[in-house]
Design a protein around this motif. Structure first.
Motif, PDB file in Angstrom:
ATOM      1  N   LYS A 122       0.869  -1.169   0.000  1.00  0.00           N
ATOM      2  CA  LYS A 122       0.000   0.000   0.000  1.00  0.00           C
ATOM      3  C   LYS A 122       0.905   1.218   0.000  1.00  0.00           C
ATOM      4  O   LYS A 122       1.627   1.481   0.967  1.00  0.00           O
ATOM      5  CB  LYS A 122      -0.902   0.006   1.233  1.00  0.00           C
ATOM      6  CG  LYS A 122      -1.788   1.244   1.352  1.00  0.00           C
ATOM      7  CD  LYS A 122      -2.771   1.347   0.216  1.00  0.00           C
ATOM      8  CE  LYS A 122      -3.692   2.558   0.407  1.00  0.00           C
ATOM      9  NZ  LYS A 122      -4.599   2.752  -0.741  1.00  0.00           N
ATOM     10  N   CYS A 123       0.916   1.956  -1.096  1.00  0.00           N
ATOM     11  CA  CYS A 123       1.818   3.097  -1.259  1.00  0.00           C
ATOM     12  C   CYS A 123       1.040   4.390  -1.037  1.00  0.00           C
ATOM     13  O   CYS A 123      -0.133   4.507  -1.402  1.00  0.00           O
ATOM     14  CB  CYS A 123       2.432   3.068  -2.658  1.00  0.00           C
ATOM     15  SG  CYS A 123       3.558   4.436  -3.007  1.00  0.00           S
ATOM     16  N   CYS A 124       1.710   5.387  -0.478  1.00  0.00           N
ATOM     17  CA  CYS A 124       1.065   6.668  -0.221  1.00  0.00           C
ATOM     18  C   CYS A 124       0.861   7.469  -1.509  1.00  0.00           C
ATOM     19  O   CYS A 124       0.045   8.397  -1.537  1.00  0.00           O
ATOM     20  CB  CYS A 124       1.881   7.486   0.777  1.00  0.00           C
ATOM     21  SG  CYS A 124       3.568   7.849   0.224  1.00  0.00           S
ATOM     22  N   CYS A 125       1.594   7.124  -2.560  1.00  0.00           N
ATOM     23  CA  CYS A 125       1.465   7.822  -3.839  1.00  0.00           C
ATOM     24  C   CYS A 125       0.362   7.187  -4.688  1.00  0.00           C
ATOM     25  O   CYS A 125       0.132   5.978  -4.622  1.00  0.00           O
ATOM     26  CB  CYS A 125       2.781   7.785  -4.606  1.00  0.00           C
ATOM     27  SG  CYS A 125       4.112   8.718  -3.808  1.00  0.00           S
ATOM     28  N   VAL A 161       5.553  13.211 -11.640  1.00  0.00           N
ATOM     29  CA  VAL A 161       5.980  12.821 -10.296  1.00  0.00           C
ATOM     30  C   VAL A 161       6.104  14.046  -9.395  1.00  0.00           C
ATOM     31  O   VAL A 161       6.217  15.182  -9.875  1.00  0.00           O
ATOM     32  CB  VAL A 161       7.329  12.072 -10.338  1.00  0.00           C
ATOM     33  CG1 VAL A 161       7.201  10.782 -11.140  1.00  0.00           C
ATOM     34  CG2 VAL A 161       8.432  12.950 -10.934  1.00  0.00           C
ATOM     35  N   THR A 162       6.097  13.791  -8.081  1.00  0.00           N
ATOM     36  CA  THR A 162       6.277  14.855  -7.092  1.00  0.00           C
ATOM     37  C   THR A 162       7.346  14.512  -6.064  1.00  0.00           C
ATOM     38  O   THR A 162       7.915  15.404  -5.441  1.00  0.00           O
ATOM     39  CB  THR A 162       4.958  15.131  -6.342  1.00  0.00           C
ATOM     40  OG1 THR A 162       4.543  13.920  -5.689  1.00  0.00           O
ATOM     41  CG2 THR A 162       3.873  15.595  -7.299  1.00  0.00           C
ATOM     42  N   HIS A 163       7.613  13.196  -5.823  1.00  0.00           N
ATOM     43  CA  HIS A 163       8.529  12.737  -4.788  1.00  0.00           C
ATOM     44  C   HIS A 163       9.374  11.574  -5.308  1.00  0.00           C
ATOM     45  O   HIS A 163       9.048  10.973  -6.333  1.00  0.00           O
ATOM     46  CB  HIS A 163       7.764  12.274  -3.544  1.00  0.00           C
ATOM     47  CG  HIS A 163       7.044  13.367  -2.818  1.00  0.00           C
ATOM     48  ND1 HIS A 163       5.920  13.993  -3.332  1.00  0.00           N
ATOM     49  CD2 HIS A 163       7.285  13.944  -1.593  1.00  0.00           C
ATOM     50  CE1 HIS A 163       5.501  14.915  -2.465  1.00  0.00           C
ATOM     51  NE2 HIS A 163       6.309  14.895  -1.403  1.00  0.00           N
ATOM     52  N   PHE A 164      10.448  11.252  -4.566  1.00  0.00           N
ATOM     53  CA  PHE A 164      11.264  10.093  -4.934  1.00  0.00           C
ATOM     54  C   PHE A 164      11.839   9.439  -3.686  1.00  0.00           C
ATOM     55  O   PHE A 164      11.937  10.055  -2.612  1.00  0.00           O
ATOM     56  CB  PHE A 164      12.382  10.480  -5.908  1.00  0.00           C
ATOM     57  CG  PHE A 164      13.427  11.408  -5.340  1.00  0.00           C
ATOM     58  CD1 PHE A 164      14.581  10.918  -4.738  1.00  0.00           C
ATOM     59  CD2 PHE A 164      13.260  12.791  -5.421  1.00  0.00           C
ATOM     60  CE1 PHE A 164      15.542  11.769  -4.218  1.00  0.00           C
ATOM     61  CE2 PHE A 164      14.218  13.659  -4.906  1.00  0.00           C
ATOM     62  CZ  PHE A 164      15.358  13.142  -4.302  1.00  0.00           C
ATOM     63  N   VAL A 165      12.220   8.149  -3.839  1.00  0.00           N
ATOM     64  CA  VAL A 165      12.803   7.389  -2.738  1.00  0.00           C
ATOM     65  C   VAL A 165      13.712   6.319  -3.327  1.00  0.00           C
ATOM     66  O   VAL A 165      13.486   5.855  -4.455  1.00  0.00           O
ATOM     67  CB  VAL A 165      11.695   6.747  -1.864  1.00  0.00           C
ATOM     68  CG1 VAL A 165      10.926   5.696  -2.639  1.00  0.00           C
ATOM     69  CG2 VAL A 165      12.272   6.158  -0.582  1.00  0.00           C
ATOM     70  N   ASP A 166      14.746   5.940  -2.592  1.00  0.00           N
ATOM     71  CA  ASP A 166      15.635   4.862  -3.025  1.00  0.00           C
ATOM     72  C   ASP A 166      14.860   3.541  -3.067  1.00  0.00           C
ATOM     73  O   ASP A 166      14.030   3.261  -2.200  1.00  0.00           O
ATOM     74  CB  ASP A 166      16.819   4.747  -2.056  1.00  0.00           C
ATOM     75  CG  ASP A 166      17.810   3.682  -2.480  1.00  0.00           C
ATOM     76  OD1 ASP A 166      18.633   3.949  -3.346  1.00  0.00           O
ATOM     77  OD2 ASP A 166      17.716   2.557  -1.933  1.00  0.00           O
ATOM     78  N   ASP A 176       4.361   2.237   4.175  1.00  0.00           N
ATOM     79  CA  ASP A 176       4.856   3.347   3.366  1.00  0.00           C
ATOM     80  C   ASP A 176       4.258   4.663   3.858  1.00  0.00           C
ATOM     81  O   ASP A 176       3.060   4.761   4.104  1.00  0.00           O
ATOM     82  CB  ASP A 176       4.496   3.127   1.896  1.00  0.00           C
ATOM     83  CG  ASP A 176       5.128   4.174   1.010  1.00  0.00           C
ATOM     84  OD1 ASP A 176       6.358   4.314   1.039  1.00  0.00           O
ATOM     85  OD2 ASP A 176       4.383   4.869   0.294  1.00  0.00           O
ATOM     86  N   ASP A 177       5.110   5.665   3.999  1.00  0.00           N
ATOM     87  CA  ASP A 177       4.672   6.973   4.477  1.00  0.00           C
ATOM     88  C   ASP A 177       5.405   8.033   3.678  1.00  0.00           C
ATOM     89  O   ASP A 177       6.588   7.858   3.332  1.00  0.00           O
ATOM     90  CB  ASP A 177       4.965   7.122   5.970  1.00  0.00           C
ATOM     91  CG  ASP A 177       4.322   8.370   6.550  1.00  0.00           C
ATOM     92  OD1 ASP A 177       4.864   9.473   6.328  1.00  0.00           O
ATOM     93  OD2 ASP A 177       3.274   8.238   7.205  1.00  0.00           O
TER      94      ASP A 177
END
Length: 381
Positions: A122-125, A161-166, A176-177
């Motif tokens: 479950k992803c916040c995006c 896109v608005t955000h990124f993560v490794d 996921d937060d």
């Protein structure tokens, strides 16, 4: 750059194309070509391709050196896919759980190159885009309404896109937060080896976002237009496209024609297809038998004008990118290498043919009597 063609046969396709209103007495046995769409519903790692054909036709993976695609039954039965992308090692499927087990609990699946599900999260995006070893996502700041069907299948045709993560961090965190993600800021930002450019919010996006391409105003004006008996019939803003339509009419000898225009931007180049039909009377039927010619055009930003690159007489061109052309002549679909002018027959069809473009993957398919008839996927690299 020289491109190498990798062509393989697959059994089902991405069901996303241009639909046209049609009178009840139209015979569907001889339709033409659907305009190409860019909805990101396929991805590849090497020559392994994973693609989706909607809940009706399933999700498939085409393994390297295997002509028969493998249907991913668990995904087909339990998950509705919106977007597919890939990192260096995994496929990432954004969408929505449809089974009792996954509904409201899963909106991202991680799949390996053998089609096995590595993680269901479950992803916040709303949706994510994998690239190299990074995961980028579009976050609108609100919890999604699980009953809202619009959260799947929305017409995002670019990488927004608005955000990124490794990637390792994304896979490691069970919960996921957005606090685990880094927000993209500034006019531009380099992430995952790409430059991302700030865009304003619009009717589709509730918050400002970034894309990996600066789209020209001319692309927006010519992305899709339909003219029947001299009148614009697709409901587009003709103020943006009027002068370019006049230029096309001059190229065609100043005569009013029934035409369909589509454009795609690759880098800073704009490739435009103008298909000319003889059918009139207030309805453009898109029958192959009514095609007069297809014009291949490009845009000159210095002159703010479109110019003719080539003409395909009696052929419906659906796709071109400066190196490849896909067209239909009568009932035969061809793929032509423009460098060698070698045209290979892909398949023969007497119904509408649809095309989806996801990066360098071009997917072609047709449906007859509501069943898949032919399909191919083409990797241009």
């Amino acid at each position: 750059m020289k491109k190498v063609l990798f062509l393989s046969v697959i059994m089902t396709m991405i069901l996303s194309g241009c639909n046209f209103s049609t009178p009840a007495d139209i015979d569907f046995d001889e339709w033409g070509l659907g305009g190409p769409t860019e909805h990101g519903r396929s991805a590849r790692i090497g020559n392994v391709v994973l693609y989706d054909g909607s809940a009706n036709y399933g999700t498939y993976i085409k393994l390297e050196n295997d002509d028969t695609p493998k249907k991913l039954e668990d995904i087909t039965k339990n998950f509705a896919i919106d977007k597919i992308s890939s990192s260096n090692q995994y496929f990432y499927l954004s969408g929505k759980g449809t089974s009792e087990e996954w509904k409201g609990k899963v909106n991202v699946l991680v799949v390996d190159i053998n089609g096995n599900i590595v993680a269901a999260k479950k992803c916040c995006c709303i949706w994510i885009y994998a690239c190299n070893n990074m995961i980028l996502g579009y976050y609108n700041g609100d919890e999604e309404d699980e009953e809202d069907e619009s959260s799947v299948g929305w017409d995002a045709t670019r990488r927004e896109v608005t955000h990124f993560v490794d990637e390792k961090e994304f896979l490691k965190n069970e919960e996921d937060d957005i606090e685990n993600w880094t927000e993209i800021i500034g006019d531009s930002c380099k992430v995952a080896g790409k430059e991302w450019f700030h865009q304003k919010k619009d009717d589709i996006h509730s918050v400002p976002y970034y894309t990996d391409k600066v789209y020209s105003d001319v692309y927006d004006a010519l992305m899709f237009l339909l003219y029947v008996d001299g009148r614009e019939s697709s409901g587009q803003d003709t103020k943006k496209s009027e002068k370019y339509m006049k230029q096309m009419q001059e190229i065609m000898g100043g005569k009013e024609k029934n035409i369909e225009v589509s454009a795609r931007q690759s880098g800073d180049k704009l490739f435009i297809v103008c298909r000319v039909y003889s059918q009139s009377g207030g309805f453009l039927q898109h029958f192959t038998k009514d095609i007069e010619r297809s014009l291949l055009l490009q845009y000159d930003p210095d002159k703010d004008a479109v110019y003719l690159e080539d003409t395909y007489e009696g052929k419906e061109v659906a796709y071109w990118d400066g190196s490849w052309v896909i067209y239909r002549k009568d009932r035969e679909l061809f793929l032509e290498n423009l460098a060698t002018h070698e045209a290979n027959k892909v398949f023969e069809s007497d119904v509408i043919i649809n095309i989806d473009v996801s990066g360098d993957i071009v997917t072609l398919w047709d449906l007859k009597n509501e069943e898949l008839d032919h399909s191919h996927t083409v990797i241009l690299q």
